[in-house]
Design an enzyme around this catalytic site. Structure first.
Site, PDB file in Angstrom:
ATOM      1  N   ASP A   1      -4.474  -8.439   1.221  1.00 46.14           N
ATOM      2  CA  ASP A   1      -3.012  -8.482   1.125  1.00 46.14           C
ATOM      3  C   ASP A   1      -2.320  -8.785   2.453  1.00 46.14           C
ATOM      4  O   ASP A   1      -1.112  -9.031   2.482  1.00 46.14           O
ATOM      5  CB  ASP A   1      -2.483  -7.145   0.571  1.00 46.14           C
ATOM      6  CG  ASP A   1      -2.871  -6.938  -0.886  1.00 46.14           C
ATOM      7  OD1 ASP A   1      -2.986  -7.940  -1.608  1.00 46.14           O
ATOM      8  OD2 ASP A   1      -3.084  -5.779  -1.291  1.00 46.14           O
TER       9      ASP A   1
ATOM     10  N   ASP B   1      -5.280  -3.831  -1.021  1.00 43.33           N
ATOM     11  CA  ASP B   1      -6.624  -4.187  -0.599  1.00 43.33           C
ATOM     12  C   ASP B   1      -6.548  -5.064   0.641  1.00 43.33           C
ATOM     13  O   ASP B   1      -5.463  -5.502   1.052  1.00 43.33           O
ATOM     14  CB  ASP B   1      -7.396  -4.875  -1.724  1.00 43.33           C
ATOM     15  CG  ASP B   1      -6.925  -6.296  -1.959  1.00 43.33           C
ATOM     16  OD1 ASP B   1      -7.541  -7.222  -1.408  1.00 43.33           O
ATOM     17  OD2 ASP B   1      -5.926  -6.486  -2.680  1.00 43.33           O
TER      18      ASP B   1
ATOM     19  N   HIS C   1      -0.543  15.238   1.543  1.00 47.19           N
ATOM     20  CA  HIS C   1      -0.183  13.877   1.148  1.00 47.19           C
ATOM     21  C   HIS C   1       0.812  13.271   2.139  1.00 47.19           C
ATOM     22  O   HIS C   1       0.752  12.077   2.443  1.00 47.19           O
ATOM     23  CB  HIS C   1       0.417  13.918  -0.263  1.00 47.19           C
ATOM     24  CG  HIS C   1       0.602  12.577  -0.899  1.00 47.19           C
ATOM     25  ND1 HIS C   1      -0.314  11.556  -0.789  1.00 47.19           N
ATOM     26  CD2 HIS C   1       1.614  12.090  -1.675  1.00 47.19           C
ATOM     27  CE1 HIS C   1       0.108  10.500  -1.461  1.00 47.19           C
ATOM     28  NE2 HIS C   1       1.280  10.806  -1.999  1.00 47.19           N
TER      29      HIS C   1
ATOM     30  N   SER D   1       2.094   6.470   0.011  1.00 49.29           N
ATOM     31  CA  SER D   1       1.819   6.784  -1.387  1.00 49.29           C
ATOM     32  C   SER D   1       1.995   5.538  -2.260  1.00 49.29           C
ATOM     33  O   SER D   1       1.318   4.535  -2.057  1.00 49.29           O
ATOM     34  CB  SER D   1       2.706   7.936  -1.852  1.00 49.29           C
ATOM     35  OG  SER D   1       2.274   8.433  -3.093  1.00 49.29           O
TER      36      SER D   1
ATOM     37  N   ASP E   1      -1.790   7.235   3.116  1.00 51.66           N
ATOM     38  CA  ASP E   1      -2.308   7.969   1.957  1.00 51.66           C
ATOM     39  C   ASP E   1      -1.884   7.304   0.647  1.00 51.66           C
ATOM     40  O   ASP E   1      -1.101   7.856  -0.137  1.00 51.66           O
ATOM     41  CB  ASP E   1      -1.862   9.431   1.965  1.00 51.66           C
ATOM     42  CG  ASP E   1      -2.846  10.312   1.190  1.00 51.66           C
ATOM     43  OD1 ASP E   1      -4.057  10.096   1.332  1.00 51.66           O
ATOM     44  OD2 ASP E   1      -2.408  11.205   0.441  1.00 51.66           O
TER      45      ASP E   1
END
Length: 376
Positions: free
Chosen positions: A105, A102, A171, A63, A86
């Site tokens: 990184d 992204d 999630h 998350s 997720d």
């Protein structure tokens, strides 16, 4: 996850506790991850200064933790890998790459999407591709086994009472998949596919022309463009399933119509699959019809030896047929094709237009099966 990692190998596992920062209101928590990411980067760079290799570091985040890993990665030159589980969607979707996780990184960024529904429908993740590999189990919106629990919770509970485990089931499922993948014998095989429509239509369900990869901890980087991957999981542990893409070709003649269920079971050298319906609801079968579906098994059944089909009209249709004095319905099978994903094995079983009546079964053995040929 820490226990599974240490069971797999002799790793150094560092757990980042930022619970006080994450329990703030969401907008503040989003702001806090910039600081947390910078602190993680400082720790990693300090360890690198003691002659550790940046490429050996692997940051795993769920998350908001996914984007935290991104903030850390942009401050560590040559960071080995980031796994985003997720990644959070609200306030991150369609933003500048400096704001969200992204592919720049880390040397390898893999992402698992499990809760990409709109926020109004309690979708806390995102469907936006963010990494080198973006995995979409069950299309990435809501996970099997979670949907009913989430709806019931909204009916029975007060929403402001907090986001409990039942509401965030989809999630959190990305984390459950990842933990299971570390030591599971099931490989979480995923199909490369450009979009979910192609996956649903069956265009991508082969590893022959497209190269399949493993979702989860054992995903390995590959040269080439960033890619989306799709797969199906079970609604309960074990979530990972061995997949057998199945095609049933019904005969061209005689003309027939039969309504009901077809159940399929595949036997291999290591065992057999659960009996699976080709569709959840009763449906009409006709001549010249092609039926495709994915048959799943929690264990590898080995090299395919035989396939069994059972036709069941169903109680209601059976009663109506008797009241209307209809003859017993039957279907005619021309051939069955089974594709075993993990081994790229394709076997065709010729049925010779064999009829199957209500409550009857037929088994096609390997001795009658030939690879990639047409049955007459």
């Amino acid at each position: 996850m820490k226990e599974e990692l240490l069971l797999f190998a002799d790793y150094n596992v560092i757990l980042v506790n930022w619970s006080k920062g994450s329990k703030a209101v969401y907008h503040q928590a989003v702001a806090n991850i910039r600081v947390v990411g910078a602190q993680i980067a400082h720790l990693v760079n300090t360890m690198i200064s003691f002659r550790m290799n940046a490429s050996d570091f692997h940051i795993i985040g769920h998350s908001l933790g996914s984007h935290t890993a991104g903030y850390a990665g942009e401050r560590v030159a040559g960071l080995g890998r980031i796994s985003g589980l997720d990644p959070a969607g609200p306030l991150f979707e369609n933003t500048d790459t400096r704001v969200c996780l992204d592919s720049s990184d880390a040397m390898f960024v893999d992402v698992i999407h499990t809760n990409g529904k709109p926020l109004i429908l309690l979708g806390f993740g995102t469907l936006q591709p963010l990494g080198h590999f973006d995995f979409y189990p069950n299309l990435g919106r809501a996970m099997p086994g979670c949907i009913q629990d989430e709806i019931l919770h909204l009916i029975e509970e007060d929403i402001p009472a907090g986001l409990t485990e039942s509401v965030t089931c989809s999630h959190s499922r990305a984390t459950a998949y990842y933990i299971e993948s570390i030591n599971s014998k099931c490989p979480y095989t995923a199909y490369p596919c450009d979009n979910e429509e192609d996956f649903k239509s069956g265009k991508c369900k082969t590893c022959a022309t497209h190269r399949c990869v493993r979702m989860g901890f054992h995903a390995k980087p590959r040269d080439g463009r960033n890619q989306k991957y799709y797969l199906i999981t079970s609604d309960e542990k074990q979530y990972c399933q061995f997949q057998y893409e199945t095609v049933i070709i019904l005969s061209g003649s005689p003309t027939f119509t039969g309504r009901g269920h077809i159940l399929v079971n595949v036997t291999g050298t290591l065992g057999y699959s659960p009996s699976t319906k080709v569709s959840p609801k009763s449906r009409t079968f006709r001549n010249n019809q092609t039926i495709t579906f994915t048959l799943s098994s929690p264990s590898d059944i080995g090299e395919i030896l035989s396939v069994s089909l059972h036709f069941d009209v169903g109680r209601l249709d059976s009663v109506l047929g008797k009241l209307l004095q209809r003859s017993s319905p039957r279907i005619y099978i021309n051939r069955v094709v089974i594709y075993r994903t993990e081994s790229n094995q394709n076997v065709t079983f010729c049925a010779g237009d064999q009829p199957i009546e209500d409550h009857q079964s037929v088994t096609l053995d390997r001795q009658y099966g030939v690879a990639d040929e047409v049955c007459y």
